[in-house]
Design a protein around this motif. Structure first.
Motif, mmCIF file in Angstrom:
data_model
loop_
_atom_site.group_PDB
_atom_site.id
_atom_site.type_symbol
_atom_site.label_atom_id
_atom_site.label_comp_id
_atom_site.label_asym_id
_atom_site.label_seq_id
_atom_site.Cartn_x
_atom_site.Cartn_y
_atom_site.Cartn_z
ATOM 1 N N ILE A 1 -23.598 -11.427 -18.039
ATOM 2 C CA ILE A 1 -22.316 -11.807 -18.613
ATOM 3 C C ILE A 1 -21.200 -11.370 -17.676
ATOM 4 O O ILE A 1 -21.149 -10.217 -17.241
ATOM 5 C CB ILE A 1 -22.126 -11.210 -20.029
ATOM 6 C CG1 ILE A 1 -20.768 -11.607 -20.605
ATOM 7 C CG2 ILE A 1 -22.315 -9.705 -20.059
ATOM 8 C CD1 ILE A 1 -20.643 -11.333 -22.094
ATOM 9 N N THR A 2 -20.326 -12.304 -17.327
ATOM 10 C CA THR A 2 -19.200 -11.973 -16.469
ATOM 11 C C THR A 2 -18.037 -11.467 -17.324
ATOM 12 O O THR A 2 -17.865 -11.884 -18.474
ATOM 13 C CB THR A 2 -18.739 -13.191 -15.648
ATOM 14 O OG1 THR A 2 -18.298 -14.237 -16.529
ATOM 15 C CG2 THR A 2 -19.869 -13.701 -14.770
ATOM 16 N N ARG B 1 -13.193 -6.135 -24.128
ATOM 17 C CA ARG B 1 -12.752 -7.167 -25.061
ATOM 18 C C ARG B 1 -13.921 -8.041 -25.538
ATOM 19 O O ARG B 1 -14.958 -7.527 -25.927
ATOM 20 C CB ARG B 1 -11.608 -7.971 -24.441
ATOM 21 C CG ARG B 1 -10.337 -7.105 -24.224
ATOM 22 C CD ARG B 1 -9.255 -7.834 -23.462
ATOM 23 N NE ARG B 1 -8.846 -9.070 -24.110
ATOM 24 C CZ ARG B 1 -8.001 -9.126 -25.140
ATOM 25 N NH1 ARG B 1 -7.480 -8.031 -25.649
ATOM 26 N NH2 ARG B 1 -7.684 -10.297 -25.657
ATOM 27 N N LEU B 2 -13.774 -9.352 -25.459
ATOM 28 C CA LEU B 2 -14.813 -10.226 -25.996
ATOM 29 C C LEU B 2 -16.123 -10.113 -25.223
ATOM 30 O O LEU B 2 -17.201 -10.214 -25.807
ATOM 31 C CB LEU B 2 -14.329 -11.677 -25.990
ATOM 32 C CG LEU B 2 -13.141 -11.992 -26.903
ATOM 33 C CD1 LEU B 2 -12.788 -13.468 -26.806
ATOM 34 C CD2 LEU B 2 -13.433 -11.603 -28.345
ATOM 35 N N GLY B 3 -16.033 -9.906 -23.917
ATOM 36 C CA GLY B 3 -17.249 -9.719 -23.134
ATOM 37 C C GLY B 3 -18.055 -8.541 -23.630
ATOM 38 O O GLY B 3 -19.286 -8.612 -23.748
ATOM 39 N N ILE C 1 -23.788 -16.023 -19.320
ATOM 40 C CA ILE C 1 -22.568 -16.215 -20.116
ATOM 41 C C ILE C 1 -21.377 -16.123 -19.183
ATOM 42 O O ILE C 1 -21.053 -15.046 -18.671
ATOM 43 C CB ILE C 1 -22.453 -15.171 -21.252
ATOM 44 C CG1 ILE C 1 -23.647 -15.272 -22.198
ATOM 45 C CG2 ILE C 1 -21.167 -15.402 -22.047
ATOM 46 C CD1 ILE C 1 -24.713 -14.251 -21.963
ATOM 47 N N ASN C 2 -20.752 -17.266 -18.924
ATOM 48 C CA ASN C 2 -19.568 -17.322 -18.073
ATOM 49 C C ASN C 2 -18.334 -17.028 -18.932
ATOM 50 O O ASN C 2 -17.742 -17.920 -19.530
ATOM 51 C CB ASN C 2 -19.459 -18.704 -17.418
ATOM 52 C CG ASN C 2 -20.484 -18.898 -16.322
ATOM 53 O OD1 ASN C 2 -20.600 -18.082 -15.413
ATOM 54 N ND2 ASN C 2 -21.241 -19.983 -16.401
ATOM 55 N N GLN D 1 -30.662 -20.606 -20.948
ATOM 56 C CA GLN D 1 -29.397 -21.074 -21.485
ATOM 57 C C GLN D 1 -28.219 -20.628 -20.623
ATOM 58 O O GLN D 1 -28.226 -19.518 -20.076
ATOM 59 C CB GLN D 1 -29.150 -20.545 -22.911
ATOM 60 C CG GLN D 1 -30.136 -21.028 -23.955
ATOM 61 C CD GLN D 1 -31.432 -20.261 -23.881
ATOM 62 O OE1 GLN D 1 -31.441 -19.063 -23.631
ATOM 63 N NE2 GLN D 1 -32.530 -20.960 -24.082
ATOM 64 N N ILE D 2 -27.213 -21.491 -20.540
ATOM 65 C CA ILE D 2 -25.902 -21.130 -20.002
ATOM 66 C C ILE D 2 -24.890 -21.337 -21.122
ATOM 67 O O ILE D 2 -24.896 -22.377 -21.793
ATOM 68 C CB ILE D 2 -25.514 -21.992 -18.791
ATOM 69 C CG1 ILE D 2 -26.494 -21.797 -17.641
ATOM 70 C CG2 ILE D 2 -24.090 -21.672 -18.335
ATOM 71 C CD1 ILE D 2 -26.253 -22.735 -16.466
ATOM 72 N N ILE D 3 -24.041 -20.331 -21.320
ATOM 73 C CA ILE D 3 -22.955 -20.438 -22.299
ATOM 74 C C ILE D 3 -21.637 -20.261 -21.557
ATOM 75 O O ILE D 3 -21.412 -19.230 -20.920
ATOM 76 C CB ILE D 3 -23.065 -19.363 -23.406
ATOM 77 C CG1 ILE D 3 -24.472 -19.326 -24.012
ATOM 78 C CG2 ILE D 3 -21.996 -19.604 -24.475
ATOM 79 C CD1 ILE D 3 -24.876 -20.569 -24.730
#
Length: 249
Positions: free
Chosen positions: A17-18, A23-25, A94-95, A142-144
């Protein structure tokens, strides 16, 4: 509080995850860890937050690795790609990292434009290439992409941010065709969920938002985990978690 969706599919698998330290990351990383997944967490300037998150994830019984990189530079982006994918087989990308400056078109300098383009669009593009080039022997992956309701309702504010997120939404749909059937790719389009550090929510907006509420962190976590659990027929979707805000002007 909502119950966090979990799945055995994530157990023992590694997810990159970038912008994952804050926060949301951070909240998405914790949701994955609580479901048994391991994390590769990208960060840039948030070293102390990243280390604290790593320790918290380890305390939950999952593994975590940290990779520092400045995604606004080509060198930093390549460092992330080369280091992250050498650590462990990655089953989900997760971008999430992005730049969010409230600049109108006249205020958008070439430097501001290039910085948004590099972080918000080129970064997901190159990471997706590295991710797709891994040989996982047919294992579903998966890519999100994290986009924004502004992607389909562009206004005059946040000009560079909006344009790059709209392009990322388009890339999501294009890659869904290019990477099938081995990789599914979807996007989550957020409305207000955490107030930006330099701004506050304008609660008057809720008068027009159909559901009259902002999204909740737990809803984002549930949706992310659902998508990572590999629904076999879900790809190329942009799911709006915004109370219906994308339906209004």
């Amino acid at each position: 509080m909502l119950e966090i969706y979990s799945s055995e599919v994530l157990e023992g698998r590694t997810y990159l995850i970038t912008g994952g330290a804050r926060r949301l990351g951070r909240e998405m990383a914790l949701a994955i860890a609580r479901s048994g997944g391991n994390l590769i967490i990208h960060y840039n300037s948030s070293a102390s937050e990243a280390q604290a998150l790593k320790e918290l994830i380890i305390g939950l019984g999952s593994q975590a690795s940290l990779v520092k990189a400045d995604l606004s530079s080509e060198t930093g982006l390549r460092i992330l790609c080369e280091q992250a994918f050498s650590l462990s087989p990655v089953f989900g990308l997760i971008n999430n990292a992005s730049i969010f400056l409230n600049k109108s078109f006249p205020e958008t300098t070439l430097d501001i434009w290039q910085e948004h383009l590099q972080t918000n669009l080129t970064s997901p593009f190159l990471l997706s290439r590295f991710f797709a080039e891994q040989d996982r022997s047919g294992t579903p992956r998966q890519i999100i992409n994290i986009v924004d309701w502004r992607a389909i309702r562009p206004g005059s504010d946040h000009f560079a941010y909006t344009v790059t997120k709209a392009a990322l939404a388009a890339m999501t749909k294009s890659l869904a065709r290019s990477l099938a059937p081995e990789i599914s790719i979807n996007a989550i389009a957020l409305g207000a969920i955490l107030p930006p550090e330099t701004e506050e929510f304008n609660n008057k907006i809720l008068e027009k938002v159909p559901l009259k509420r902002w999204a909740q962190i737990e809803e984002l976590q549930n949706l992310l985990l659902y998508l990572l659990a590999n629904p076999k027929s879900l790809t190329g979707q942009i799911i709006h978690l915004d109370g219906g805000r994308h339906l209004i002007y």
